[in-house]
Design a protein around this motif. Structure first.
Motif, PDB file in Angstrom:
ATOM      1  N   ALA A   1       0.858  -1.195  -0.068  1.00 56.54           N
ATOM      2  CA  ALA A   1       0.043   0.054  -0.154  1.00 56.54           C
ATOM      3  C   ALA A   1       0.804   1.016   0.108  1.00 56.54           C
ATOM      4  N   GLU A   2       0.494   2.191  -1.076  1.00 58.54           N
ATOM      5  CA  GLU A   2       1.142   3.329  -0.938  1.00 58.54           C
ATOM      6  C   GLU A   2       2.745   3.207  -1.252  1.00 58.54           C
ATOM      7  N   HIS A   3       3.245   2.318  -1.679  1.00 62.28           N
ATOM      8  CA  HIS A   3       4.607   2.055  -1.794  1.00 62.28           C
ATOM      9  C   HIS A   3       5.545   3.027  -2.915  1.00 62.28           C
ATOM     10  N   VAL A   4       4.695   3.669  -3.713  1.00 67.92           N
ATOM     11  CA  VAL A   4       5.348   4.768  -4.682  1.00 67.92           C
ATOM     12  C   VAL A   4       5.409   5.728  -3.816  1.00 67.92           C
ATOM     13  N   ARG A   5       4.362   6.391  -2.891  1.00 72.41           N
ATOM     14  CA  ARG A   5       4.652   7.189  -2.001  1.00 72.41           C
ATOM     15  C   ARG A   5       5.698   7.252  -1.109  1.00 72.41           C
ATOM     16  N   MET A   6       5.901   5.985  -0.491  1.00 74.65           N
ATOM     17  CA  MET A   6       6.970   5.582   0.349  1.00 74.65           C
ATOM     18  C   MET A   6       8.311   5.912  -0.222  1.00 74.65           C
ATOM     19  N   ALA A   7       8.439   5.421  -1.457  1.00 73.28           N
ATOM     20  CA  ALA A   7       9.732   5.622  -2.255  1.00 73.28           C
ATOM     21  C   ALA A   7      10.163   6.908  -2.404  1.00 73.28           C
ATOM     22  N   LYS A   8       9.043   7.762  -2.792  1.00 74.57           N
ATOM     23  CA  LYS A   8       9.378   9.278  -2.774  1.00 74.57           C
ATOM     24  C   LYS A   8       9.717   9.800  -1.580  1.00 74.57           C
TER      25      LYS A   8
ATOM     26  N   TYR B   1      10.358  -4.435 -10.660  1.00 72.14           N
ATOM     27  CA  TYR B   1       9.919  -3.375  -9.757  1.00 72.14           C
ATOM     28  C   TYR B   1      10.964  -2.320  -9.877  1.00 72.14           C
ATOM     29  N   ALA B   2      12.199  -2.547  -9.919  1.00 64.52           N
ATOM     30  CA  ALA B   2      13.098  -1.484 -10.181  1.00 64.52           C
ATOM     31  C   ALA B   2      12.831  -0.629 -11.313  1.00 64.52           C
ATOM     32  N   GLY B   3      12.463  -1.163 -12.546  1.00 64.21           N
ATOM     33  CA  GLY B   3      11.990  -0.475 -13.693  1.00 64.21           C
ATOM     34  C   GLY B   3      10.847   0.642 -13.194  1.00 64.21           C
ATOM     35  N   PHE B   4       9.951   0.037 -12.330  1.00 62.29           N
ATOM     36  CA  PHE B   4       8.822   0.771 -12.223  1.00 62.29           C
ATOM     37  C   PHE B   4       9.275   1.923 -11.321  1.00 62.29           C
ATOM     38  N   LEU B   5       9.962   1.621 -10.157  1.00 63.58           N
ATOM     39  CA  LEU B   5      10.575   2.591  -9.363  1.00 63.58           C
ATOM     40  C   LEU B   5      11.498   3.824  -9.775  1.00 63.58           C
ATOM     41  N   ALA B   6      11.999   3.321 -10.944  1.00 60.09           N
ATOM     42  CA  ALA B   6      12.878   4.164 -11.636  1.00 60.09           C
ATOM     43  C   ALA B   6      11.951   5.444 -12.357  1.00 60.09           C
ATOM     44  N   ALA B   7      10.792   5.186 -12.725  1.00 57.63           N
ATOM     45  CA  ALA B   7      10.041   5.853 -13.257  1.00 57.63           C
ATOM     46  C   ALA B   7       9.310   7.059 -12.330  1.00 57.63           C
ATOM     47  N   ALA B   8       9.366   6.440 -10.943  1.00 56.18           N
ATOM     48  CA  ALA B   8       8.586   7.195  -9.907  1.00 56.18           C
ATOM     49  C   ALA B   8       9.388   8.010  -9.254  1.00 56.18           C
ATOM     50  N   THR B   9      10.609   7.804  -9.191  1.00 57.78           N
ATOM     51  CA  THR B   9      11.618   8.771  -8.554  1.00 57.78           C
ATOM     52  C   THR B   9      12.785   9.371  -9.508  1.00 57.78           C
ATOM     53  N   THR B  10      13.575  10.225  -8.922  1.00 55.17           N
ATOM     54  CA  THR B  10      14.447  10.797  -9.689  1.00 55.17           C
ATOM     55  C   THR B  10      15.850  10.886  -9.204  1.00 55.17           C
ATOM     56  N   GLU B  11      16.274  10.621  -8.047  1.00 60.61           N
ATOM     57  CA  GLU B  11      17.557  10.778  -7.652  1.00 60.61           C
ATOM     58  C   GLU B  11      18.045   9.524  -6.805  1.00 60.61           C
ATOM     59  N   ILE B  12      17.040   8.875  -6.123  1.00 62.92           N
ATOM     60  CA  ILE B  12      17.622   7.806  -5.045  1.00 62.92           C
ATOM     61  C   ILE B  12      18.249   6.559  -6.000  1.00 62.92           C
ATOM     62  N   ALA B  13      19.352   5.876  -5.493  1.00 66.93           N
ATOM     63  CA  ALA B  13      19.776   4.823  -6.052  1.00 66.93           C
ATOM     64  C   ALA B  13      18.862   3.736  -6.049  1.00 66.93           C
ATOM     65  N   LEU B  14      18.738   2.778  -6.953  1.00 66.03           N
ATOM     66  CA  LEU B  14      18.024   1.636  -6.938  1.00 66.03           C
ATOM     67  C   LEU B  14      18.893   0.417  -7.135  1.00 66.03           C
ATOM     68  N   GLY B  15      18.719  -0.667  -6.254  1.00 66.29           N
ATOM     69  CA  GLY B  15      19.826  -1.585  -6.411  1.00 66.29           C
ATOM     70  C   GLY B  15      19.025  -3.230  -6.248  1.00 66.29           C
ATOM     71  N   THR B  16      19.624  -4.164  -6.477  1.00 64.54           N
ATOM     72  CA  THR B  16      18.981  -5.520  -6.074  1.00 64.54           C
ATOM     73  C   THR B  16      20.054  -5.995  -4.916  1.00 64.54           C
ATOM     74  N   ALA B  17      19.268  -6.474  -4.005  1.00 59.65           N
ATOM     75  CA  ALA B  17      20.051  -7.061  -2.629  1.00 59.65           C
ATOM     76  C   ALA B  17      19.518  -8.259  -2.445  1.00 59.65           C
ATOM     77  N   GLY B  18      19.906  -9.281  -3.135  1.00 59.25           N
ATOM     78  CA  GLY B  18      20.485  -9.388  -4.535  1.00 59.25           C
ATOM     79  C   GLY B  18      19.872 -10.479  -5.471  1.00 59.25           C
ATOM     80  N   ILE B  19      20.221 -10.276  -6.501  1.00 62.60           N
ATOM     81  CA  ILE B  19      19.739 -11.098  -7.579  1.00 62.60           C
ATOM     82  C   ILE B  19      20.521 -12.577  -7.427  1.00 62.60           C
TER      83      ILE B  19
END
Length: 315
Positions: A41-48, A82-100
């Motif tokens: 719930a509200e995961h996009v808002r939480m990322a921002k 999910y990383a691709g989705f969050l990349a479109a919802a944010t502008t500065e924060i680093a996105l990474g996998t922990a881990g594949i």
């Protein structure tokens, strides 16, 4: 390893710097202590909100199946999607996998997905790679659990070739063969950071020479000092990988609450947390990734307190 931090992409230098310790969050960005499944719930808002608070990174976990014996389905969504989705919802924060979980994935696909994410996120992606912590998943993929260390090493080296060489010539033991007549796109302006997550069945010497950063679960002061010294020694005069750790985390509502550990959960008030992180920063820890699953307070309150008090205290 980057010889100079100025040579590293922003995704790496935002998270890992010898000048300061940064804080990241593991997905899902919510507290769900009494269930294996988050609500999202509200995961996009939480990322921002995390980005606005100065959180350096959001780390996505690779959990293909729900194992009732393990009790945690992570963010449920595929981490690369999910990383691709969050990349479109944010502008500065680093996105990474922990881990594949690299032995369960095909390395050419991982290399192309990572390059695509790096491009789409404007160089904000860090590729974290592990051998996983759930043995039950290996039979489902038809992969030998006992071979996971060897598969991991070869796949990491294959990904490096694919991303750094033009028309590479590579003969692998467990994967495929490239004869110099194929090239992988998209190309990246700077080398993509590779991060080991957990020991990945590798000796310190291998980690020191093949990855840019290492996130483990070891957060004891004496052990941290020994790990960082071992990495520096194994790097043999070259820059050693950045070291950080992850932990399940519960920020106590009382700012003066002392450090407590309950198995693998750290419960602590912000004042003791600041002192602890400053001490670890002095030891050479560059990043701490917090998992809010066991938190007794809403994730929003924890993120806001980290942004208002803890992150500014780290410089």
């Amino acid at each position: 390893m980057y010889d100079n931090l100025s040579d590293a992409p922003l995704s790496f230098s935002r998270v890992f710097s010898p000048e300061r310790l940064s804080i990241g969050l593991l997905t899902p960005l919510e507290a769900y202590p009494n269930s294996p499944f988050p609500t999202l719930a509200e995961h996009v808002r939480m990322a921002k909100l995390a980005e606005e608070a100065g959180i350096a990174s959001i780390w996505l976990r690779d959990v293909p199946f729900y194992d009732p014996n393990f009790g945690d389905a992570a963010q449920m969504l595929d981490p690369l999607v999910y990383a691709g989705f969050l990349a479109a919802a944010t502008t500065e924060i680093a996105l990474g996998t922990a881990g594949i979980v690299l032995p369960l994935r095909e390395p050419i696909s991982v290399a192309k997905q990572a390059a695509s994410l790096d491009l789409l996120s404007n160089q904000r992606f860090v590729l974290g790679l592990s051998t996983g912590d759930r043995p039950v998943e290996y039979p489902a993929f038809g992969v030998d659990f006992e071979a996971r260390g060897e598969l991991y090493r070869e796949a990491v080296e294959y990904i490096r070739y694919l991303q750094q060489e033009s028309f590479p010539r590579v003969q692998t033991t467990h994967y495929g063969k490239l004869n110099g007549n194929l090239d992988l796109y998209p190309k990246m302006p700077q080398r993509l950071p590779l991060m080991a997550v957990g020991r990945s069945r590798q000796p310190i010497e291998w980690l020191a020479q093949h990855v840019d950063a290492w996130i483990w679960s070891v957060d004891d002061d004496k052990a941290i000092a020994e790990i960082i010294a071992s990495l520096a020694q194994a790097a043999d005069g070259h820059p050693a990988p950045a070291y950080g750790y992850s932990t399940f985390f519960d920020l106590d509502e009382n700012p003066n609450a002392p450090y407590q550990r309950f198995y693998n959960v750290v419960r602590i008030g912000r004042n003791a947390l600041i002192e602890r992180l400053q001490r670890h920063q002095a030891l050479g820890v560059q990043h701490v990734a917090l998992n809010l699953k066991p938190a007794s307070r809403p994730a929003e309150a924890v993120i806001e307190e980290l942004g208002s008090y803890v992150i500014p205290a780290l410089g």
